[in-house]
Each structure stands twice: as structure tokens, then as C-alpha cells.
Design a protein around this motif. Structure first.
Motif, PDB file in Angstrom:
ATOM      1  N   ALA A   1       0.823  -1.218   0.000  1.00 48.96           N
ATOM      2  CA  ALA A   1       0.000   0.000   0.000  1.00 48.96           C
ATOM      3  C   ALA A   1       0.855   1.265   0.000  1.00 48.96           C
ATOM      4  O   ALA A   1       0.521   2.251  -0.647  1.00 48.96           O
ATOM      5  N   HIS A   2       1.981   1.202   0.709  1.00 53.22           N
ATOM      6  CA  HIS A   2       2.846   2.374   0.830  1.00 53.22           C
ATOM      7  C   HIS A   2       3.714   2.581  -0.419  1.00 53.22           C
ATOM      8  O   HIS A   2       4.396   3.601  -0.537  1.00 53.22           O
ATOM      9  N   GLU A   3       3.703   1.613  -1.329  1.00 53.35           N
ATOM     10  CA  GLU A   3       4.599   1.707  -2.501  1.00 53.35           C
ATOM     11  C   GLU A   3       3.932   2.361  -3.717  1.00 53.35           C
ATOM     12  O   GLU A   3       4.580   2.561  -4.729  1.00 53.35           O
ATOM     13  N   MET A   4       2.647   2.638  -3.631  1.00 50.82           N
ATOM     14  CA  MET A   4       1.973   3.316  -4.746  1.00 50.82           C
ATOM     15  C   MET A   4       1.761   4.763  -4.334  1.00 50.82           C
ATOM     16  O   MET A   4       1.075   5.033  -3.346  1.00 50.82           O
ATOM     17  N   SER A   5       2.358   5.665  -5.084  1.00 54.20           N
ATOM     18  CA  SER A   5       2.313   7.067  -4.687  1.00 54.20           C
ATOM     19  C   SER A   5       1.175   7.819  -5.370  1.00 54.20           C
ATOM     20  O   SER A   5       0.377   8.483  -4.714  1.00 54.20           O
ATOM     21  N   HIS A   6       1.104   7.734  -6.687  1.00 56.69           N
ATOM     22  CA  HIS A   6       0.110   8.484  -7.446  1.00 56.69           C
ATOM     23  C   HIS A   6      -0.288   7.684  -8.689  1.00 56.69           C
ATOM     24  O   HIS A   6       0.468   6.815  -9.143  1.00 56.69           O
ATOM     25  N   VAL A   7      -1.421   8.041  -9.240  1.00 49.96           N
ATOM     26  CA  VAL A   7      -1.805   7.549 -10.566  1.00 49.96           C
ATOM     27  C   VAL A   7      -2.003   8.771 -11.446  1.00 49.96           C
ATOM     28  O   VAL A   7      -2.727   9.697 -11.077  1.00 49.96           O
ATOM     29  N   LEU A   8      -1.316   8.770 -12.589  1.00 49.84           N
ATOM     30  CA  LEU A   8      -1.436   9.887 -13.528  1.00 49.84           C
ATOM     31  C   LEU A   8      -2.323   9.448 -14.684  1.00 49.84           C
ATOM     32  O   LEU A   8      -2.049   8.429 -15.332  1.00 49.84           O
ATOM     33  N   MET A   9      -3.376  10.215 -14.940  1.00 49.71           N
ATOM     34  CA  MET A   9      -4.286   9.857 -16.032  1.00 49.71           C
ATOM     35  C   MET A   9      -3.671  10.207 -17.380  1.00 49.71           C
ATOM     36  O   MET A   9      -3.980   9.602 -18.390  1.00 49.71           O
ATOM     37  N   GLU A  10      -2.837  11.225 -17.395  1.00 48.40           N
ATOM     38  CA  GLU A  10      -2.084  11.557 -18.609  1.00 48.40           C
ATOM     39  C   GLU A  10      -0.841  12.336 -18.199  1.00 48.40           C
ATOM     40  O   GLU A  10      -0.857  13.037 -17.202  1.00 48.40           O
ATOM     41  N   ALA A  11       0.189  12.169 -18.984  1.00 51.66           N
ATOM     42  CA  ALA A  11       1.440  12.877 -18.683  1.00 51.66           C
ATOM     43  C   ALA A  11       2.222  13.016 -19.980  1.00 51.66           C
ATOM     44  O   ALA A  11       2.052  12.214 -20.901  1.00 51.66           O
ATOM     45  N   ASP A  12       3.044  14.046 -20.052  1.00 42.08           N
ATOM     46  CA  ASP A  12       3.950  14.160 -21.198  1.00 42.08           C
ATOM     47  C   ASP A  12       5.027  13.098 -21.058  1.00 42.08           C
ATOM     48  O   ASP A  12       5.715  13.042 -20.032  1.00 42.08           O
TER      49      ASP A  12
ATOM     50  N   ARG B   1       6.947  -8.139 -25.869  1.00 39.18           N
ATOM     51  CA  ARG B   1       5.982  -7.533 -26.805  1.00 39.18           C
ATOM     52  C   ARG B   1       5.412  -6.252 -26.206  1.00 39.18           C
ATOM     53  O   ARG B   1       4.962  -6.242 -25.057  1.00 39.18           O
ATOM     54  N   ARG B   2       5.405  -5.207 -27.004  1.00 42.95           N
ATOM     55  CA  ARG B   2       4.717  -3.978 -26.607  1.00 42.95           C
ATOM     56  C   ARG B   2       3.315  -4.036 -27.187  1.00 42.95           C
ATOM     57  O   ARG B   2       3.142  -4.477 -28.314  1.00 42.95           O
ATOM     58  N   ILE B   3       2.347  -3.604 -26.437  1.00 45.04           N
ATOM     59  CA  ILE B   3       0.982  -3.595 -26.974  1.00 45.04           C
ATOM     60  C   ILE B   3       0.493  -2.162 -27.109  1.00 45.04           C
ATOM     61  O   ILE B   3       0.966  -1.263 -26.424  1.00 45.04           O
ATOM     62  N   GLU B   4      -0.447  -1.980 -28.038  1.00 43.73           N
ATOM     63  CA  GLU B   4      -1.092  -0.681 -28.176  1.00 43.73           C
ATOM     64  C   GLU B   4      -1.898  -0.410 -26.915  1.00 43.73           C
ATOM     65  O   GLU B   4      -2.724  -1.230 -26.515  1.00 43.73           O
ATOM     66  N   ARG B   5      -1.669   0.715 -26.305  1.00 45.76           N
ATOM     67  CA  ARG B   5      -2.410   1.030 -25.092  1.00 45.76           C
ATOM     68  C   ARG B   5      -3.607   1.918 -25.418  1.00 45.76           C
ATOM     69  O   ARG B   5      -3.518   2.776 -26.285  1.00 45.76           O
ATOM     70  N   GLU B   6      -4.705   1.678 -24.720  1.00 44.26           N
ATOM     71  CA  GLU B   6      -5.908   2.480 -24.956  1.00 44.26           C
ATOM     72  C   GLU B   6      -5.944   3.711 -24.064  1.00 44.26           C
ATOM     73  O   GLU B   6      -6.839   4.538 -24.167  1.00 44.26           O
ATOM     74  N   ASN B   7      -4.993   3.817 -23.144  1.00 46.78           N
ATOM     75  CA  ASN B   7      -4.950   4.994 -22.277  1.00 46.78           C
ATOM     76  C   ASN B   7      -3.497   5.326 -21.953  1.00 46.78           C
ATOM     77  O   ASN B   7      -2.587   4.597 -22.345  1.00 46.78           O
ATOM     78  N   ASP B   8      -3.308   6.447 -21.302  1.00 45.42           N
ATOM     79  CA  ASP B   8      -1.964   6.875 -20.893  1.00 45.42           C
ATOM     80  C   ASP B   8      -1.798   6.760 -19.385  1.00 45.42           C
ATOM     81  O   ASP B   8      -1.113   7.567 -18.761  1.00 45.42           O
ATOM     82  N   LEU B   9      -2.459   5.779 -18.822  1.00 49.69           N
ATOM     83  CA  LEU B   9      -2.442   5.615 -17.378  1.00 49.69           C
ATOM     84  C   LEU B   9      -1.042   5.232 -16.881  1.00 49.69           C
ATOM     85  O   LEU B   9      -0.439   4.282 -17.392  1.00 49.69           O
ATOM     86  N   LEU B  10      -0.552   5.987 -15.916  1.00 48.58           N
ATOM     87  CA  LEU B  10       0.763   5.683 -15.340  1.00 48.58           C
ATOM     88  C   LEU B  10       0.643   5.579 -13.830  1.00 48.58           C
ATOM     89  O   LEU B  10      -0.002   6.420 -13.197  1.00 48.58           O
ATOM     90  N   GLY B  11       1.257   4.566 -13.279  1.00 47.29           N
ATOM     91  CA  GLY B  11       1.338   4.470 -11.828  1.00 47.29           C
ATOM     92  C   GLY B  11       2.701   4.963 -11.387  1.00 47.29           C
ATOM     93  O   GLY B  11       3.721   4.532 -11.925  1.00 47.29           O
ATOM     94  N   VAL B  12       2.720   5.892 -10.437  1.00 41.00           N
ATOM     95  CA  VAL B  12       3.991   6.355  -9.864  1.00 41.00           C
ATOM     96  C   VAL B  12       4.199   5.594  -8.559  1.00 41.00           C
ATOM     97  O   VAL B  12       3.376   5.684  -7.635  1.00 41.00           O
ATOM     98  N   ALA B  13       5.256   4.823  -8.538  1.00 43.49           N
ATOM     99  CA  ALA B  13       5.545   3.992  -7.367  1.00 43.49           C
ATOM    100  C   ALA B  13       6.766   4.555  -6.644  1.00 43.49           C
ATOM    101  O   ALA B  13       7.551   5.325  -7.212  1.00 43.49           O
ATOM    102  N   VAL B  14       6.916   4.177  -5.401  1.00 39.37           N
ATOM    103  CA  VAL B  14       8.034   4.667  -4.592  1.00 39.37           C
ATOM    104  C   VAL B  14       8.605   3.496  -3.806  1.00 39.37           C
ATOM    105  O   VAL B  14       7.869   2.603  -3.385  1.00 39.37           O
TER     106      VAL B  14
END
Lengths: 158, 172
Positions: free
Chosen positions: A24-35, A69-82
Motif C-alpha cells: 500500500a505504501h509503494e503506490m504514490s500516485h496515478v497519472l491519467m495523462e502525462a507528457d 511484446r509492446r501492446i497498443e495502449r488504450e490509455n496513458d495511465l501511469l502508476g507512480v511507485a516509490v
């Protein structure tokens, strides 16, 4: 009889049927979109970075790392972990996700071995537990991002 | 005895296909315009020679994309207007040229630019990039001159191998 202990964790979905958990402490943020910025001559599974809180974070494609294999992603969801880098320092990293992390409780007696089809997780899993009748590996983030792991798919960007 | 003066805060900021690349000024012999280049596709993969650097034989000048792939002369974008001449690796090697679209001097201390190492998971033995920095909303790459020179030599060797393989295949 002693009461069952449960620990909170985040269940992460990396696509391609690859799911794993972090504490639980290792997930910091979820970014819905980012450059996202491409960096030349890096492994295909980690050739992107983002700028977050004035830091440059590597963006790992776990699916590409484990399957090649890289797959086509339908979103730009990123998890920021610590994770704890040393006794003193923590470090932040990012991972592509295909869905929002799911908060779950892991019972102490749900520990189980990885299934045979989950061998690709072995280098990066510190433990495993059963969730909804499926073994879920728990990721060792420090080892995963250390660059020291024997990468199953060491593919360079062309 | 003359002590060499180092300026670790000074860089040459190059732009290649939109990629920002910083190389320490201490590793750069000179910056030149492409018009001064004696243009020809060479056997070693360079797009020409530059002979006015005062360090012996003509120096080969290479053109790479923003993803660091070697380009031949007929592939060179019109936007490549400049090249930097990287100092030679040792007494036995020539300076090497690298083309770019734009270039300027950059003092990273004055600009308050924060340099970060490439994260360990992103490092590969063949990459010349050792550090990254945030620059004007983008992420820029830093390569030392020797690392970039070694990378260009590696590309050149691959190019010569490819040409030799093609020639051998044609003879069959």
C-alpha cells in the motif's frame, strides 16, 4: 483462535494478462495523462521518462519486459511507485498500467507459490498470494528497477 | 607548464530532430557550419570530411537521427545546418564531427538546470547517454564527448560491416 491479519496492497494490471501487487505504501500516485519523453538507445521496455515533481522518472512497460511484446495502449495511465533505495533515500518510478490500481486486502494465510505459467515473474517476485483464485506475485520494486536483473527480454530500441 | 581549465558547467546544446542533446564544452574542439563540410558519402558511413581543424588528417562528420541511428548522405534532413567537432579520443584517433539542426552555448549553473543520472534500468552498454536534465519543459540527454565518439565509431563499424555483407551477397 487468533484473528486473521490482513495487509493492504495495490493490485496492478499491466496488460497482456499480467497482474501483480505492491504494498500500500509503494503506490504514490496515478497519472491519467502525462507528457512522455523518449530516450534513445534504451531498452524497449524502458525507453521513456516523465517529469514528475521536478524529477525525471523512468517509465517501465512491464508487459514488454516480461514478454518482449509492446501492446497498443488504450490509455496513458501511469502508476507512480516509490521504494526505499537505501536506508536514507527513497526513489520514485513510473509504470504503464491498463487499469486503475485496485486496493485489496491480503490475508496472512493466502500466501501461495507462483503458478507454472508465471515463471516470468520469478526474478522480480518477493512473494505471492492467492486473490480471487489466482496467484498474484508481489513485486520487488527495488530489484525490478535496479537494472541488475537478468532481463528476460533484453531488446534495444532500433 | 600550462594547466588546462575545465568548465564542467558549460555545455554545447544541440538539437537533432527535436531531441535536445548536451555535450560538455570541454569535449568539443569547435562548432562549424555544414557549408564548410566537404560533402560525400564515405565508406565509413560519414557524410563528408572536415579539414580545417588543424589536427592532421580530415575529420569524418557523421549524421544521426534523434533516435541515434546513422543516416547516409541522401537521407540527411535539410535542417542539419551545423556540426560540432568532438575532440579526438587519443593521439591515434581523429576528431569526429556530429551534425545538428540548432546549437547554442549553455551554462547549466546559470540556467539552474538540474542534471540527473540515467536511471539504472534504462542504461545499456551501447548508449552514449549518461545523464538527463529538464530543459524548457522537455527532457534533454547528456553525453560526454568520448562516449559519443565511441558510439559514432561503433555505428561506423556496423555500417562498414553492412556494406561488406551487401558486396559479398552481390558477388554470389
Amino acid at each position: 483462535m487468533a484473528e486473521q491479519e490482513a495487509t493492504r496492497a495495490w493490485l496492478l494490471d499491466f496488460g497482456q494478462g499480467l497482474r501483480a501487487a505492491v504494498g500500500a505504501h509503494e503506490m504514490s500516485h496515478v497519472l491519467m495523462e502525462a507528457d512522455i519523453f523518449n530516450i534513445p538507445r534504451c531498452p524497449t521496455y524502458c525507453n521513456e521518462v516523465i517529469v514528475w515533481e521536478n524529477e525525471i522518472l523512468p517509465v517501465l512497460d512491464v508487459g514488454a519486459l516480461l514478454t518482449g511484446r509492446r501492446i497498443e495502449r488504450e490509455n496513458d495511465l501511469l502508476g507512480v511507485a516509490v521504494y526505499q533505495l537505501t536506508d536514507i533515500y527513497i526513489t520514485y518510478v513510473a509504470m504503464h498500467l491498463v487499469d486503475l490500481p485496485q486496493s485489496i486486502y491480503v490475508e496472512d494465510d493466502s500466501a501461495c507459490p507462483l503458478s507454472d505459467y508465471q515463471d516470468i515473474w520469478k526474478p522480480f517476485a518477493i512473494s505471492c498470494f492467492e486473490h480471487e483464485e489466482t496467484p498474484v506475485p508481489v513485486i520487488d520494486l527495488r530489484f525490478l528497477f535496479s537494472g541488475n536483473a537478468a532481463m528476460p527480454t533484453d531488446i534495444l530500441t532500433k | 607548464m600550462v594547466a588546462s581549465v575545465h568548465h564542467p558547467e558549460l555545455y554545447v546544446h544541440m538539437v537533432l530532430d527535436g531531441l535536445d542533446l548536451f555535450i560538455p564544452q570541454d569535449d568539443v574542439l569547435s562548432v562549424e557550419i555544414i557549408a564548410d563540410l566537404e560533402v560525400e558519402q564515405t565508406e565509413i558511413g560519414s557524410i563528408g570530411w572536415f579539414g580545417q581543424h588543424g589536427h592532421g588528417d580530415d575529420a569524418p562528420v557523421f549524421c544521426i537521427t534523434g533516435s541515434f541511428e546513422l543516416l547516409e548522405l541522401d537521407e540527411v534532413p535539410k535542417s542539419r545546418e551545423y556540426f560540432v567537432l568532438l575532440k579526438s579520443l587519443d593521439d591515434d584517433t581523429l576528431p569526429l564531427g556530429l551534425t545538428c539542426d540548432e546549437l547554442e552555448d549553455m551554462n547549466v549553473q546559470k540556467e539552474h538546470l538540474y542534471i540527473q543520472p540515467v536511471p539504472p534500468i534504462m542504461r545499456t552498454p551501447r548508449s552514449p547517454i549518461s545523464e538527463l536534465l529538464i530543459y524548457e519543459g522537455d527532457v534533454a540527454c547528456i553525453s560526454s564527448g568520448p562516449d559519443m565518439s565511441k558510439y559514432l565509431i561503433d555505428l561506423s563499424e556496423q555500417y562498414m560491416d553492412k556494406v561488406a555483407a551487401l558486396a559479398a551477397a552481390e558477388m554470389v
